[in-house]
Design an enzyme around this catalytic site. Structure first.
Site, PDB file in Angstrom:
ATOM      1  N   TYR A   1      30.505  25.174  65.228  1.00  0.00           N
ATOM      2  CA  TYR A   1      31.651  25.511  66.087  1.00  0.00           C
ATOM      3  C   TYR A   1      32.953  25.028  65.449  1.00  0.00           C
ATOM      4  O   TYR A   1      33.945  25.758  65.395  1.00  0.00           O
ATOM      5  CB  TYR A   1      31.434  24.860  67.443  1.00  0.00           C
TER       6      TYR A   1
ATOM      7  N   SER B   1      40.694  25.561  69.370  1.00  0.00           N
ATOM      8  CA  SER B   1      39.953  24.467  69.992  1.00  0.00           C
ATOM      9  C   SER B   1      40.426  23.122  69.465  1.00  0.00           C
ATOM     10  O   SER B   1      41.068  23.065  68.407  1.00  0.00           O
ATOM     11  CB  SER B   1      38.460  24.645  69.679  1.00  0.00           C
TER      12      SER B   1
HETATM   13  P1  NAP Z   1      32.301  30.704  78.352  1.00  0.00           P
HETATM   14  O1  NAP Z   1      32.468  30.248  79.753  1.00  0.00           O
HETATM   15  O2  NAP Z   1      31.018  30.439  77.636  1.00  0.00           O
HETATM   16  O3  NAP Z   1      32.670  32.269  78.246  1.00  0.00           O
HETATM   17  C1  NAP Z   1      32.569  32.875  76.974  1.00  0.00           C
HETATM   18  C2  NAP Z   1      32.692  34.364  77.192  1.00  0.00           C
HETATM   19  O4  NAP Z   1      32.504  35.023  75.930  1.00  0.00           O
HETATM   20  C3  NAP Z   1      31.611  34.896  78.145  1.00  0.00           C
HETATM   21  O5  NAP Z   1      32.150  35.925  78.946  1.00  0.00           O
HETATM   22  C4  NAP Z   1      30.587  35.461  77.160  1.00  0.00           C
HETATM   23  O6  NAP Z   1      29.826  36.505  77.704  1.00  0.00           O
HETATM   24  C5  NAP Z   1      31.510  36.027  76.095  1.00  0.00           C
HETATM   25  N1  NAP Z   1      30.797  36.295  74.834  1.00  0.00           N
HETATM   26  C6  NAP Z   1      29.959  35.474  74.156  1.00  0.00           C
HETATM   27  N2  NAP Z   1      29.517  36.080  73.052  1.00  0.00           N
HETATM   28  C7  NAP Z   1      30.075  37.323  73.023  1.00  0.00           C
HETATM   29  C8  NAP Z   1      30.001  38.438  72.127  1.00  0.00           C
HETATM   30  N3  NAP Z   1      29.235  38.395  71.025  1.00  0.00           N
HETATM   31  N4  NAP Z   1      30.716  39.552  72.415  1.00  0.00           N
HETATM   32  C9  NAP Z   1      31.464  39.620  73.547  1.00  0.00           C
HETATM   33  N5  NAP Z   1      31.581  38.602  74.441  1.00  0.00           N
HETATM   34  C10 NAP Z   1      30.890  37.468  74.164  1.00  0.00           C
HETATM   35  O7  NAP Z   1      33.431  30.026  77.470  1.00  0.00           O
HETATM   36  P2  NAP Z   1      34.852  29.445  77.889  1.00  0.00           P
HETATM   37  O8  NAP Z   1      34.736  27.983  78.146  1.00  0.00           O
HETATM   38  O9  NAP Z   1      35.500  30.333  78.907  1.00  0.00           O
HETATM   39  O10 NAP Z   1      35.588  29.597  76.479  1.00  0.00           O
HETATM   40  C11 NAP Z   1      36.241  30.787  76.127  1.00  0.00           C
HETATM   41  C12 NAP Z   1      36.830  30.556  74.754  1.00  0.00           C
HETATM   42  O11 NAP Z   1      37.590  29.347  74.761  1.00  0.00           O
HETATM   43  C13 NAP Z   1      35.770  30.367  73.662  1.00  0.00           C
HETATM   44  O12 NAP Z   1      36.245  30.926  72.449  1.00  0.00           O
HETATM   45  C14 NAP Z   1      35.693  28.841  73.526  1.00  0.00           C
HETATM   46  O13 NAP Z   1      35.246  28.466  72.227  1.00  0.00           O
HETATM   47  C15 NAP Z   1      37.111  28.481  73.728  1.00  0.00           C
HETATM   48  N6  NAP Z   1      37.364  27.108  74.152  1.00  0.00           N
HETATM   49  C16 NAP Z   1      36.768  26.606  75.259  1.00  0.00           C
HETATM   50  C17 NAP Z   1      37.098  25.294  75.670  1.00  0.00           C
HETATM   51  C18 NAP Z   1      36.487  24.654  76.877  1.00  0.00           C
HETATM   52  O14 NAP Z   1      36.625  23.421  77.007  1.00  0.00           O
HETATM   53  N7  NAP Z   1      35.838  25.394  77.768  1.00  0.00           N
HETATM   54  C19 NAP Z   1      38.030  24.548  74.948  1.00  0.00           C
HETATM   55  C20 NAP Z   1      38.591  25.109  73.790  1.00  0.00           C
HETATM   56  C21 NAP Z   1      38.263  26.392  73.414  1.00  0.00           C
HETATM   57  P3  NAP Z   1      28.286  36.215  78.124  1.00  0.00           P
HETATM   58  O15 NAP Z   1      28.321  35.229  79.256  1.00  0.00           O
HETATM   59  O16 NAP Z   1      27.768  37.578  78.509  1.00  0.00           O
HETATM   60  O17 NAP Z   1      27.612  35.651  76.882  1.00  0.00           O
HETATM   61  C1  GCO Z   2      32.301  20.173  72.821  1.00  0.00           C
HETATM   62  C2  GCO Z   2      33.114  21.089  73.699  1.00  0.00           C
HETATM   63  C3  GCO Z   2      34.384  21.467  72.986  1.00  0.00           C
HETATM   64  C4  GCO Z   2      35.162  22.409  73.835  1.00  0.00           C
HETATM   65  C5  GCO Z   2      36.445  22.779  73.179  1.00  0.00           C
HETATM   66  C6  GCO Z   2      37.349  21.612  72.959  1.00  0.00           C
HETATM   67  O1  GCO Z   2      31.065  20.263  72.855  1.00  0.00           O
HETATM   68  O2  GCO Z   2      32.928  19.340  72.130  1.00  0.00           O
HETATM   69  O3  GCO Z   2      32.375  22.246  74.039  1.00  0.00           O
HETATM   70  O4  GCO Z   2      34.109  22.039  71.756  1.00  0.00           O
HETATM   71  O5  GCO Z   2      34.449  23.595  74.053  1.00  0.00           O
HETATM   72  O6  GCO Z   2      36.280  23.537  72.036  1.00  0.00           O
HETATM   73  O7  GCO Z   2      38.616  22.109  72.561  1.00  0.00           O
END
Ligand code: NAP
Ligand code: GCO
Length: 264
Positions: free
Chosen positions: A157, A144
């Site tokens: 986080y 992230s």
């Molecule tokens: P999301 O839409 O919230 O999806 C997260 C997924 O993880 C969902 O399918 C959720 O299932 C599952 N999950 C949560 N807790 C779990 C557990 N204990 N065991 C198994 N599955 C679990 O998140 P996203 O935005 O796609 O992000 C995916 C990854 O990328 C995360 O690690 C997040 O920190 C990272 N990330 C996101 C962003 C961003 O801007 N979106 C940026 C950087 C990094 P449920 O819905 O059933 O809970």
């Molecule tokens: C926040 C966002 C970010 C993104 C991501 C950025 O609240 O700042 O959720 O944390 O999820 O991790 O890389």
């Protein structure tokens, strides 16, 4: 030979029912991989299976909470029996809680650390034996911007994602001799359900202040889409990255390079 193809590979994407995990898994399928994913309940597995089927992908879904080591080990054994030994693990499952640290309970902090850091440890530990035996494997941890930067309300986080960066480097260090590469993929701000609260249109019809902030902090002047991660994710899963190890590949549109646009 195409160094970016994944033909014959089995990829496990945690939390792959939707969002970034679903997009990466779909891209892996198009590159030739067999897709396996998990989520925390059967309802989400069913939704994920329907989404993969709609995309023409025959996926294998398993209920598993990544924080539960017994469930994780049982799932890996079942996958190895039903599908095959896992070649690629993407530690994607994760949550965030946006609470000022002085108001966050220890239980909330622990939950985020458990899912976002302990989970990737548990899952990597579960797949390592199979990869060590094959003397080949790819582990990709979804890091992230918060692996490098802090901001208000995301202390748990950021601690988890900072730790995940170092766990990535340590797995790379400890298992490189088995031809296992462990790298991180660091998305910028991506439009998924997890960031939806940061993009909500305000009552007066204006963009969310954080939405405007991110646009000003991103040279590309846009939020990323999950599909923006697909190519970098394929690179880290493929033969093309066999000598890339312990690296965090940021896919952020330039956020980490940019001081930000001067307010008008
Ligand atoms: P999301 O839409 O919230 O999806 C997260 C997924 O993880 C969902 O399918 C959720 O299932 C599952 N999950 C949560 N807790 C779990 C557990 N204990 N065991 C198994 N599955 C679990 O998140 P996203 O935005 O796609 O992000 C995916 C990854 O990328 C995360 O690690 C997040 O920190 C990272 N990330 C996101 C962003 C961003 O801007 N979106 C940026 C950087 C990094 P449920 O819905 O059933 O809970
Ligand atoms: C926040 C966002 C970010 C993104 C991501 C950025 O609240 O700042 O959720 O944390 O999820 O991790 O890389």
């Amino acid at each position: 030979m195409n160094p970016f193809e994944l033909n014959g590979k089995i990829a496990l994407v945690t939390g792959g029912s939707y969002g970034i995990g679903f997009s990466i898994a779909s891209a892996y399928a198009k590159a030739g991989a067999t897709i396996v994913f998990n989520d925390i309940n059967q309802e989400m597995i069913d939704k994920g299976m329907a989404a993969y089927a709609a995309a023409g992908i025959k996926a294998h879904g398993y209920v598993c909470d990544v924080t539960n080591e017994a469930q994780a080990n049982a799932m890996i054994a079942q996958i190895e029996n039903e599908v095959g030994v896992i070649d690629i693990l993407v530690n994607n499952a994760g949550i965030i809680k946006r609470v000022p640290m002085h108001e966050m309970t220890a239980a909330e902090f622990r939950l985020v650390i458990d899912i976002d850091l302990n989970g990737p440890f548990i899952m990597a530990k579960a797949v390592l034996p199979g990869m060590m035996k094959k003397r080949a494997g790819k582990i990709i941890n979804i890091c992230s911007m918060m692996s490098e930067l802090g901001r208000e309300t995301v202390s748990a986080y950021a601690a988890a994602k900072g730790g995940l960066k170092m766990l990535t480097k340590n797995i790379a260090s400890e298992y490189g001799e088995y031809n296992i590469q462990c790298n991180g993929l660091g998305p910028g701000y991506i439009a998924t359900p997890q960031t939806a609260p940061l993009r909500e249109t305000q009552a007066d019809g204006s963009r969310h202040p954080f939405d405007q902030f991110i646009i000003a902090k991103t040279p590309a002047a846009r939020w990323g889409n999950p599909e923006d991660l697909d190519g970098p994710a394929i690179f880290l899963a493929s033969k093309a990255s066999d000598f890339v190890n312990g690296h965090i590949l940021y896919v952020d549109g330039g956020i980490l390079a940019y001081i930000g646009k001067q307010p008008k």
